[in-house]
Write an enzyme that holds these catalytic residues in place. Structure first.
Site, PDB file in Angstrom:
ATOM      1  N   GLY A 165      61.042 -21.240  27.471  1.00 42.24           N
ATOM      2  CA  GLY A 165      59.917 -21.276  28.404  1.00 42.24           C
ATOM      3  C   GLY A 165      58.867 -20.230  28.081  1.00 42.24           C
ATOM      4  CB  SER A 166      56.533 -18.465  30.352  1.00 38.46           C
ATOM      5  OG  SER A 166      56.038 -19.651  30.937  1.00 38.46           O
ATOM      6  CB  THR A 167      60.531 -15.572  27.384  1.00 35.62           C
ATOM      7  OG1 THR A 167      61.264 -16.695  26.874  1.00 35.62           O
ATOM      8  CG2 THR A 167      60.992 -15.264  28.790  1.00 35.62           C
ATOM      9  CG  LEU A 168      58.601 -18.801  22.076  1.00 37.05           C
ATOM     10  CD1 LEU A 168      59.894 -18.028  21.924  1.00 37.05           C
ATOM     11  CD2 LEU A 168      58.786 -20.229  21.610  1.00 37.05           C
ATOM     12  CB  SER A 225      53.083 -17.237  33.061  1.00 32.70           C
ATOM     13  OG  SER A 225      53.996 -17.795  32.132  1.00 32.70           O
TER      14      SER A 225
END
Length: 576
Positions: free
Chosen positions: A294-297, A349
């Site tokens: 998810g958004s951690t990338l 994000s």
């Protein structure tokens, strides 16, 4: 009766007497020859048969090496036990004694009878690894044909807290899972042997010689800090229970040395009692399970854009109404944000913002960035079952896939890979190699991006945990924190489950001079409660990070003032 009436004596022929004499002499000669042959020519045979009646070669078990944490606290030790075995044909015991023997060994009487009925065998185990007290009680029964053999049983003081990391050994003291399996060759040692003389009751009366000296296993010192490990497991377990989640995992790293300070999974198991252990409980999810991050990338996509000079932190992007159409597909943001800077794309994000940046980047260089930080490659920690995740070749990427990969869809990573990759931002652009073994020296990393790019992304990650960002619940008093939340639909049966999510958070502190990096993943939190990474995973990060920094006496880089905790709904929600 008179002698005259007695029958005449029969006189035997002389040759018959001589024949009998010759036969006896020939038989005697054969016996002498056989005796000379056996005792002079075939001495090995007789010695073997003779020694078989009183001489035994016993295995001398090697003591398995201990597994220790970085401070010398035992995580796995071996304790002496006995194994009870029999020569079935030699067992002499009445029914009452056999019942007592079965009760002592925890066997059913029919199971014991079955073992004792194997009279064609010279060695049958009745019970492995019984306690010394039980062995003494068995010996007190005085049953002939029942013998004892010294062995070792593994004990794990940390129990379920370190179960997935340390693993366990089998009944033969051979590693089956975790560190016990990965380092079997050094921990296990090599058993020895010795020749002894036993009496007819099986008791050793003389120790004749040592045939091979046992080589004890070597102690293994891990990088794990037991106190941080215990804190991490406790916080993770509480979060999984509070959010009624399926599972969870957490990893803590020392970014200076690359040492893994904690690695925990929930649900866990007790390695000292594995009677009801199932395969699912054995999975070390932090290393073996992969998921869409998810958004951690997003920080990696933006780092590449900064590195190539395509954007700056202040470059403006138009996200409009939070919808972006690409070839029949539509990318959504959770909120309408309008115009955002690149820094704000990380802070709130934005999927749309990340996708637009990604489409301006060369596919091959975007793939190379992901590959260089360790995605698609096993972490090579030497741990059994390490996942390499999934990173498809860039030539097969369609525009929509390149766009969604920018915010962690269409790519799969393990939690350890994700934590490893974030060392790039904590180490001023260097990817530090990881280790599960204690090391006293700082690690030398491989440069992935420039120090300037890494620091600019770090500032963006600090914004993400401030009020208005997606992860303010990751903040801690006294230290600046940098990190990123992630919320992704869970893949299932070739598609995405509508109501199943993976919530995650990755961050490090102190942001001014990073020391500890922590990654948290919560699998399937109850959607009726909360499922966003900022609400589910970030608080776990905060609890563990604050405790770990205190334990390591890391200097403060922020005021020691109480933080204003956001209320429900006050923080931004990352787009999924």
């Amino acid at each position: 009766m008179s002698l005259a009436a007695a029958p005449a004596l029969v006189r035997l022929p002389v040759w018959r007497a001589r024949f009998v004499l010759v036969v006896f002499l020939a038989a005697f000669a054969v016996l002498v020859a056989r005796s000379v042959y056996l005792q002079a020519m075939k001495t090995d045979f007789l010695q073997e048969k003779g020694e078989a009646r009183y001489s035994r070669v016993l295995e001398v078990p090697a003591t398995r090496g201990r597994v220790l944490d970085r401070n010398g606290e035992a995580l796995a030790v071996s304790t002496p036990v006995k194994s009870i075995w029999v020569i079935p044909a030699d067992v002499r015991a009445n029914a009452g004694t056999k019942t007592k023997l079965a009760r002592l060994l925890g066997l059913d009487t029919r199971e014991l009878a079955k073992k004792l009925a194997e009279t064609d065998r010279d060695f049958v185990y009745l019970k492995r690894q019984v306690s010394p007290d039980t062995a003494e009680k068995v010996d007190a029964l005085g049953v002939s044909g029942v013998y004892q053999q010294p062995e070792y049983r593994r004990y794990y003081p940390g129990g379920e807290v370190t179960a997935h990391l340390v693993g366990f050994t089998g009944v033969d003291d051979i590693g089956q899972e975790g560190i016990e399996l990965a380092y079997q060759s050094s921990l296990g040692g090599k058993p020895g042997s010795r020749r002894v003389i036993k009496d007819r009751l099986g008791r050793i009366v003389e120790d004749v010689e040592s045939i091979r000296v046992a080589q004890d296993g070597k102690d293994l010192t891990l990088s794990i800090d037991s106190k941080i490990q215990s804190l991490a497991y406790s916080a993770l377990k509480d979060a999984v229970a509070a959010h009624r989640a399926k599972a969870g995992a957490i990893v803590a790293l020392d970014v200076r040395t690359g040492e893994v300070l904690a690695l925990a999974d929930v649900p866990s198991y007790n390695p000292n009692n594995r009677a009801r252990l199932t395969g699912a409980q054995l999975r070390n999810r932090a290393l073996t399970d992969s998921f869409e991050p998810g958004s951690t990338l997003k920080p990696f996509t933006i780092a590449l854009a900064l590195e190539l000079g395509r954007v700056t932190p202040r470059t403006l992007l138009q996200t409009g109404a939070g919808r972006f159409a690409i070839g029949g597909y539509t990318i959504h943001d959770s909120h309408k944000e309008g115009t955002l800077t690149v820094a704000q794309v990380i802070q709130v994000s934005s999927n749309v913002g990340a996708a637009k940046i990604a489409l301006e980047l060369p596919r091959d260089q975007m793939w190379e960035m992901f590959s260089r930080v360790g995605f698609g490659v096993s972490p090579e920690l030497g741990f059994p079952g390490e996942s390499a995740g999934k990173l498809r070749a860039w030539k097969s990427w369609r525009p929509i896939e390149q766009a969604t990969m920018a915010y962690g869809h269409g790519i799969a990573v393990s939690l350890m890979q994700l934590a490893h990759a974030y060392t790039v931002f904590a180490r001023d652009g260097e990817l530090v190699p990881l280790t599960l073994l204690r090391t006293a020296t700082p690690a030398h990393g491989e440069r992935v991006v420039s120090a300037q790019t890494a620091r600019e992304v770090r500032k963006m990650l600090e914004l993400a945990v401030q009020p208005g960002g997606t992860g303010p619940r990751a903040r801690i008093m006294g230290w600046r924190v940098a990190g990123k939340t992630g919320t992704a639909h869970k893949q299932e049966n070739g598609g995405y489950a509508a109501d199943k999510y993976i919530a995650s958070f990755v961050g490090f502190a102190p942001a001014s001079a990073p020391r500890i990096l922590i990654a948290v993943m919560i699998d399937e939190p109850d959607v009726a409660l909360d499922y966003y990474g900022g609400l589910v995973a970030a608080p776990v990060f905060a609890r563990v990070m604050q405790g770990a920094l205190r334990m390591l006496n890391v200097p403060h880089d922020a005021p020691l003032e109480p933080l204003d905790r956001p209320g429900d709904g006050d923080e931004a929600k990352e787009s999924t």
